[in-house]
Design a protein around this motif. Structure first.
Motif, PDB file in Angstrom:
ATOM      1  N   LEU A 142      69.896  40.559 -11.809  1.00  0.00           N
ATOM      2  CA  LEU A 142      71.223  41.160 -11.684  1.00  0.00           C
ATOM      3  C   LEU A 142      71.338  42.442 -12.502  1.00  0.00           C
ATOM      4  N   SER A 143      72.120  43.385 -12.024  1.00  0.00           N
ATOM      5  CA  SER A 143      72.238  44.692 -12.676  1.00  0.00           C
ATOM      6  C   SER A 143      72.795  44.605 -14.082  1.00  0.00           C
ATOM      7  N   ASN A 144      73.713  43.677 -14.335  1.00  0.00           N
ATOM      8  CA  ASN A 144      74.348  43.554 -15.646  1.00  0.00           C
ATOM      9  C   ASN A 144      73.500  42.809 -16.660  1.00  0.00           C
ATOM     10  N   VAL A 145      72.248  42.562 -16.320  1.00  0.00           N
ATOM     11  CA  VAL A 145      71.315  41.837 -17.187  1.00  0.00           C
ATOM     12  C   VAL A 145      70.074  42.696 -17.390  1.00  0.00           C
ATOM     13  N   ILE A 146      69.519  42.678 -18.586  1.00  0.00           N
ATOM     14  CA  ILE A 146      68.217  43.318 -18.803  1.00  0.00           C
ATOM     15  C   ILE A 146      67.155  42.279 -18.470  1.00  0.00           C
ATOM     16  N   GLY A 147      66.542  42.449 -17.288  1.00  0.00           N
ATOM     17  CA  GLY A 147      65.536  41.504 -16.807  1.00  0.00           C
ATOM     18  C   GLY A 147      64.169  41.860 -17.339  1.00  0.00           C
ATOM     19  N   VAL A 148      63.420  40.836 -17.737  1.00  0.00           N
ATOM     20  CA  VAL A 148      62.140  41.047 -18.421  1.00  0.00           C
ATOM     21  C   VAL A 148      61.043  40.206 -17.780  1.00  0.00           C
ATOM     22  N   ALA A 149      59.842  40.777 -17.733  1.00  0.00           N
ATOM     23  CA  ALA A 149      58.662  40.037 -17.288  1.00  0.00           C
ATOM     24  C   ALA A 149      57.467  40.516 -18.099  1.00  0.00           C
ATOM     25  N   LYS A 153      48.097  41.456 -15.049  1.00  0.00           N
ATOM     26  CA  LYS A 153      47.529  41.606 -13.708  1.00  0.00           C
ATOM     27  C   LYS A 153      48.231  40.696 -12.719  1.00  0.00           C
ATOM     28  N   LYS A 154      48.576  39.494 -13.167  1.00  0.00           N
ATOM     29  CA  LYS A 154      49.234  38.557 -12.267  1.00  0.00           C
ATOM     30  C   LYS A 154      50.638  39.037 -11.924  1.00  0.00           C
ATOM     31  N   TYR A 155      51.385  39.455 -12.946  1.00  0.00           N
ATOM     32  CA  TYR A 155      52.745  39.932 -12.739  1.00  0.00           C
ATOM     33  C   TYR A 155      52.714  41.455 -12.859  1.00  0.00           C
ATOM     34  N   ASN A 156      52.138  42.095 -11.847  1.00  0.00           N
ATOM     35  CA  ASN A 156      51.843  43.523 -11.965  1.00  0.00           C
ATOM     36  C   ASN A 156      53.073  44.381 -11.743  1.00  0.00           C
ATOM     37  N   ARG A 157      52.922  45.648 -12.080  1.00  0.00           N
ATOM     38  CA  ARG A 157      54.047  46.578 -12.039  1.00  0.00           C
ATOM     39  C   ARG A 157      54.576  46.778 -10.627  1.00  0.00           C
ATOM     40  N   PHE A 158      53.681  46.779  -9.648  1.00  0.00           N
ATOM     41  CA  PHE A 158      54.188  46.999  -8.290  1.00  0.00           C
ATOM     42  C   PHE A 158      55.001  45.806  -7.805  1.00  0.00           C
ATOM     43  N   THR A 159      54.572  44.589  -8.156  1.00  0.00           N
ATOM     44  CA  THR A 159      55.297  43.399  -7.719  1.00  0.00           C
ATOM     45  C   THR A 159      56.769  43.503  -8.062  1.00  0.00           C
ATOM     46  N   TYR A 160      57.055  44.068  -9.231  1.00  0.00           N
ATOM     47  CA  TYR A 160      58.431  44.128  -9.696  1.00  0.00           C
ATOM     48  C   TYR A 160      59.148  45.404  -9.272  1.00  0.00           C
ATOM     49  N   LYS A 161      58.424  46.357  -8.736  1.00  0.00           N
ATOM     50  CA  LYS A 161      59.012  47.657  -8.438  1.00  0.00           C
ATOM     51  C   LYS A 161      60.048  47.565  -7.327  1.00  0.00           C
ATOM     52  N   GLY A 162      61.307  47.615  -7.699  1.00  0.00           N
ATOM     53  CA  GLY A 162      62.367  47.647  -6.713  1.00  0.00           C
ATOM     54  C   GLY A 162      62.572  46.367  -5.923  1.00  0.00           C
ATOM     55  N   ASN A 163      61.815  45.317  -6.229  1.00  0.00           N
ATOM     56  CA  ASN A 163      61.918  44.098  -5.443  1.00  0.00           C
ATOM     57  C   ASN A 163      62.588  42.955  -6.190  1.00  0.00           C
ATOM     58  N   LEU A 164      62.313  42.829  -7.466  1.00  0.00           N
ATOM     59  CA  LEU A 164      62.826  41.686  -8.217  1.00  0.00           C
ATOM     60  C   LEU A 164      63.934  42.044  -9.191  1.00  0.00           C
ATOM     61  N   GLY A 165      64.316  43.312  -9.255  1.00  0.00           N
ATOM     62  CA  GLY A 165      65.438  43.695 -10.107  1.00  0.00           C
ATOM     63  C   GLY A 165      65.142  43.673 -11.592  1.00  0.00           C
ATOM     64  N   ILE A 166      63.869  43.756 -11.955  1.00  0.00           N
ATOM     65  CA  ILE A 166      63.492  43.691 -13.364  1.00  0.00           C
ATOM     66  C   ILE A 166      63.584  45.077 -14.003  1.00  0.00           C
ATOM     67  N   ASN A 167      64.016  45.123 -15.264  1.00  0.00           N
ATOM     68  CA  ASN A 167      64.131  46.388 -15.985  1.00  0.00           C
ATOM     69  C   ASN A 167      62.846  46.780 -16.702  1.00  0.00           C
ATOM     70  N   VAL A 168      62.262  45.826 -17.449  1.00  0.00           N
ATOM     71  CA  VAL A 168      61.130  46.167 -18.303  1.00  0.00           C
ATOM     72  C   VAL A 168      60.031  45.113 -18.227  1.00  0.00           C
ATOM     73  N   LEU A 169      58.803  45.604 -18.445  1.00  0.00           N
ATOM     74  CA  LEU A 169      57.656  44.724 -18.611  1.00  0.00           C
ATOM     75  C   LEU A 169      57.225  44.789 -20.069  1.00  0.00           C
ATOM     76  N   ALA A 170      56.937  43.631 -20.655  1.00  0.00           N
ATOM     77  CA  ALA A 170      56.596  43.547 -22.076  1.00  0.00           C
ATOM     78  C   ALA A 170      55.142  43.115 -22.232  1.00  0.00           C
ATOM     79  N   PRO A 171      54.540  43.391 -23.405  1.00  0.00           N
ATOM     80  CA  PRO A 171      53.151  42.978 -23.641  1.00  0.00           C
ATOM     81  C   PRO A 171      52.966  41.480 -23.463  1.00  0.00           C
ATOM     82  N   VAL A 172      51.774  41.109 -23.025  1.00  0.00           N
ATOM     83  CA  VAL A 172      51.503  39.713 -22.707  1.00  0.00           C
ATOM     84  C   VAL A 172      51.244  38.888 -23.955  1.00  0.00           C
ATOM     85  N   LYS A 173      50.382  39.364 -24.836  1.00  0.00           N
ATOM     86  CA  LYS A 173      49.893  38.540 -25.943  1.00  0.00           C
ATOM     87  C   LYS A 173      50.900  38.443 -27.075  1.00  0.00           C
ATOM     88  N   GLN A 174      51.164  37.219 -27.521  1.00  0.00           N
ATOM     89  CA  GLN A 174      52.035  36.972 -28.663  1.00  0.00           C
ATOM     90  C   GLN A 174      51.337  35.995 -29.609  1.00  0.00           C
TER      91      GLN A 174
END
Length: 484
Positions: A142-149, A153-174
């Motif tokens: 949703l637009s009023n939410v900062i969506g994160v993924a 490679k599995k959750y790649n940048r194109f997958t989210y581009k304009g399709n899933l409404g995500i704002n930002v991608l964050a580093p994988v390793k924690q």
């Protein structure tokens, strides 16, 4: 530097693993009541909420954390608990909510959207993890939410581009220290969200207003320093809680998906979050620069006219063209249904009610209008320009990705007489055409499959009951081609 209060709405937090005590520990009951949470978190093996809290504390040690438990120890819970949880946050001066949870079920979208927009208007900022699937999830999309993924490679940048409404991608390793033992946290969108929550909370200590627009504006310049990748910000106008509607578009019998106000004056401006216009001069006249704007007119907008959400038909056209990928388009594996009429039809009412009929029978249908005002009714808008031959592959791909990511079982399009001259290709590819012919006292409705009339009915009017009849006929004709 001001204090920032953060609520982790999850399955609870083991306070003994944090460096600082929680400000509040709350449990939301099945009845929606909020109590002190005295559950023994040492006995909970699924440490989802606890890990989220530890990630936030690691990257923003000054955080003031509260735990609001809406999930059981296995991470399952009732959607109905989200409302009392958010209301509790509002009443206890929480500014930021971390939601490492959500739903991919289409029936959950409407209640979650209403809830998010209600509390966004009251000042709550929500950071939410996308589902770990390839599907649109709520509230992250949703637009009023900062969506994160996660940026992987599995959750790649194109997958989210304009399709899933995500704002930002964050580093994988924690990595976390849990009782003096180094733990590598599994790759998960759930744990990408608290990383972003921590960075945003730090930003919020130094900005005057904690809102999604100010936060994104201040996060973008430093994103690379923290391994964050921002995705293109193409959004649907799904953010509206209460709007002032200043448009000459014909009003439908259908209801807007949001609240409206009448007779707006200066002292009532705080009641609205959005202005809907079809003439750009209205922005200046009404001093609407600090409001979200939905523009239904045809003028080309070359520069931002508000620091908040702005939507126009050219935004949508750009969205369609930019979502195109070089990979070969896979044919839609869901039926395409065209509803065509030769005279006036209350298109917004017809499509809204037909969509609702599908919805009530547990069918999620991607319902399209080529008229811009459809965005006010929660329908999918496609600009007429997208029907040009030069955009054929882009539109095909857009439909393919959208219906896949939203888990739709059919594509339903409304075609009015002004759209007909440009719709030949759609008619050729349709699995079913439902054609309305206005007669003197009724409508003749013909159902075509492969250019053969399979059935005809007469309707005196196109109202609630007749739309239900049309829905049942569509189901009968398509049969097993509509998959639940």
């Amino acid at each position: 530097m001001k204090n920032i209060k953060i609520a982790i709405i999850d399955n609870g937090v083991n306070e003994s693993l944090l460096k600082s005590p929680l400000e509040h520990k709350i449990l939301v009951s099945n009845e929606g009541e909020c109590f002190f949470d005295n559950d023994n978190m040492e006995q909970v093996s699924f440490m989802h909420g606890t890990i989220c809290a530890m990630i936030i504390e690691k990257y923003f040690p000054e955080s003031i954390l509260s735990s609001v438990k809406v999930l059981n120890e296995n991470g399952k819970g009732l959607l109905s608990k989200l409302h009392p949880a958010m209301e509790w946050c509002l009443q206890h001066q929480i500014q930021i909510i971390n939601l490492s949870l959500g739903s991919t079920y289409f029936e959950d979208k409407e209640p979650i959207q209403k809830l998010i927009n209600q509390y966004a208007m009251q000042g709550l900022l929500v950071i939410a993890a996308n589902s770990n699937s390839e599907y649109v999830s709520y509230p992250a999309s949703l637009s009023n939410v900062i969506g994160v993924a996660t940026d992987s490679k599995k959750y790649n940048r194109f997958t989210y581009k304009g399709n899933l409404g995500i704002n930002v991608l964050a580093p994988v390793k924690q990595e976390l220290m849990i009782r003096e033992e180094k733990i590598i946290i599994q790759q998960s969108n759930s744990y990408a969200a608290p990383y972003i929550t921590a960075l945003i909370s730090r930003i919020c200590t130094n900005i005057s207003s904690v809102n999604i627009h100010e936060v994104i504006k201040n996060l973008q310049p430093i994103a690379k320093n923290y391994g964050i990748f921002f995705l293109p910000q193409y959004y649907e106008p799904d953010w509206i809680h209460t709007a002032l509607v200043k448009t000459s578009k014909i009003k439908s019998r259908a209801k807007y998906y949001f609240n409206t106000v009448e007779g707006m004056t200066g002292e009532k401006m705080h009641l609205i979050d959005t202005v809907i216009i079809d003439d750009l001069s209205q922005i200046k006249e009404g001093n609407f620069y600090n409001k979200n704007i939905v523009y239904l007119g045809n003028q080309i907008v070359k520069q931002p006219i508000t620091d908040r959400f702005f939507w126009s038909s050219q935004n949508k056209m750009k969205y369609i063209l930019d979502s195109r990928n070089d990979e070969e388009v896979t044919e839609l594996n869901i039926p395409t249904i065209l509803c065509e009429w030769d005279g006036y039809m209350d298109e917004m009412f017809f499509l809204s009610e037909l969509k609702r009929s599908f919805y009530q029978d547990n069918y999620h249908v991607y319902t399209v209008s080529f008229h811009v005002e459809s965005v006010l009714y929660g329908l999918e808008y496609i600009p007429e320009e997208a029907l040009k031959e030069e955009y054929e592959s882009a539109l095909d791909y857009f439909f393919y990705r959208q219906t896949y990511c939203k888990q739709n079982v059919a594509l339903l399009l409304g075609l009015s007489p002004d759209i007909m001259p440009h719709s030949e290709r759609l008619q050729e590819k349709a699995d079913l055409r439902v054609i309305f012919e206005k007669q003197e006292y009724n409508y003749q409705v013909s159902f075509f499959c492969e250019d053969i009339i399979t059935e005809q009915i007469l309707l005196q009017e196109v109202g609630f009951e007749s739309i239900q009849i049309i829905f049942q006929k569509i189901k009968e004709i398509l049969g097993g081609n509509i998959n639940e």
